[in-house]
Enzyme design. Structure first.
Site, PDB file in Angstrom:
ATOM      1  N   CYS A 101       0.856  -1.183   0.000  1.00  0.00           N
ATOM      2  CA  CYS A 101       0.000   0.000   0.000  1.00  0.00           C
ATOM      3  C   CYS A 101       0.894   1.236   0.000  1.00  0.00           C
ATOM      4  O   CYS A 101       1.837   1.325   0.791  1.00  0.00           O
ATOM      5  CB  CYS A 101      -0.884  -0.014   1.239  1.00  0.00           C
ATOM      6  SG  CYS A 101      -1.970   1.410   1.349  1.00  0.00           S
ATOM      7  N   HIS A 143      -8.974  -3.859  -1.958  1.00  0.00           N
ATOM      8  CA  HIS A 143      -8.006  -3.073  -1.174  1.00  0.00           C
ATOM      9  C   HIS A 143      -8.372  -1.590  -1.199  1.00  0.00           C
ATOM     10  O   HIS A 143      -8.410  -0.926  -0.149  1.00  0.00           O
ATOM     11  CB  HIS A 143      -6.606  -3.304  -1.761  1.00  0.00           C
ATOM     12  CG  HIS A 143      -5.526  -2.490  -1.127  1.00  0.00           C
ATOM     13  ND1 HIS A 143      -4.504  -3.046  -0.387  1.00  0.00           N
ATOM     14  CD2 HIS A 143      -5.303  -1.150  -1.108  1.00  0.00           C
ATOM     15  CE1 HIS A 143      -3.723  -2.073   0.062  1.00  0.00           C
ATOM     16  NE2 HIS A 143      -4.170  -0.919  -0.373  1.00  0.00           N
ATOM     17  N   GLU A 144      -8.688  -1.068  -2.399  1.00  0.00           N
ATOM     18  CA  GLU A 144      -9.018   0.362  -2.522  1.00  0.00           C
ATOM     19  C   GLU A 144     -10.372   0.669  -1.879  1.00  0.00           C
ATOM     20  O   GLU A 144     -10.547   1.729  -1.262  1.00  0.00           O
ATOM     21  CB  GLU A 144      -9.014   0.802  -3.993  1.00  0.00           C
ATOM     22  CG  GLU A 144      -7.728   0.545  -4.769  1.00  0.00           C
ATOM     23  CD  GLU A 144      -6.468   1.005  -4.073  1.00  0.00           C
ATOM     24  OE1 GLU A 144      -6.526   1.930  -3.231  1.00  0.00           O
ATOM     25  OE2 GLU A 144      -5.398   0.430  -4.349  1.00  0.00           O
TER      26      GLU A 144
HETATM   27 ZN    ZN Z   1      -3.650   1.071  -0.086  1.00  0.00          ZN
END
Ligand code: ZN
Length: 174
Positions: A101, A143-144
């Site tokens: 990330c 994830h986003e």
């Molecule tokens: Zn991220």
């Protein structure tokens, strides 16, 4: 990098706030933010980015998978802007895989994600779209999407042993 769009990192409380729906896509500031996100994801060798990472608490994310130094195996796709996403369905099969990330620099972790996800969203012109994403792109989306909910992949680690430094991760790959 454009100083108007700083990339914020873990510890910044703004990463922990749920983002608000975009109400007006004709607002020039929203379109400017989207342009900034598309630039930032490339500049930082990301494969996806969410607006809260640029300190803007709105429900916009970009999916921009392509092979790059951080993700050499990533599939190539046309960068996709996703506004106000709604998850319609996901399959019941979850896969464990590596993630990093841009807001958690220098770390990689293994987390479970659904293999396939069916999503309704607006594109940057406000057109209603529906898409089924699979595999790595489905992982990026999840994830986003977590960023829009104020969550990080760190929250999804089953064990602290699944968290690696970038160097240890690179050593693992050989
Ligand atoms: Zn991220």
């Amino acid at each position: 990098m454009d100083p108007a769009y700083p990339l914020i990192t873990v510890g910044d409380p703004r990463l922990r706030q749920p983002a608000l729906a975009v109400t007006d896509l004709t607002d020039g500031r929203v379109q400017q933010l989207i342009d900034g996100m598309l630039k930032a994801v490339v500049a930082h060798n990301g494969v996806g980015l969410a607006a809260p990472q640029l300190a803007h608490p709105v429900r916009v994310l970009v999916l921009a998978s392509r092979p790059n130094p951080r993700y050499p195996e990533a599939p190539l796709m046309v960068p996709t802007v996703v506004v106000n996403p709604v998850i319609l369905a996901y399959d019941d099969h979850r896969q464990k895989g590596w993630e990093g990330c841009l807001s958690v620099p220098g770390q990689r972790g293994q987390v479970h994600r659904y293999r396939q996800i069916d999503v309704e969203y607006l594109d940057r012109q406000g057109k209603l779209c529906r898409q089924l994403w699979q595999g790595f792109v489905a992982r990026i989306f999840q994830h986003e999407y977590d960023h829009l909910e104020g969550q990080l992949f760190l929250d999804r680690l089953e064990s602290p042993a699944d968290l690696y430094s970038e160097a240890a991760y690179q050593a693992l790959l050989g």
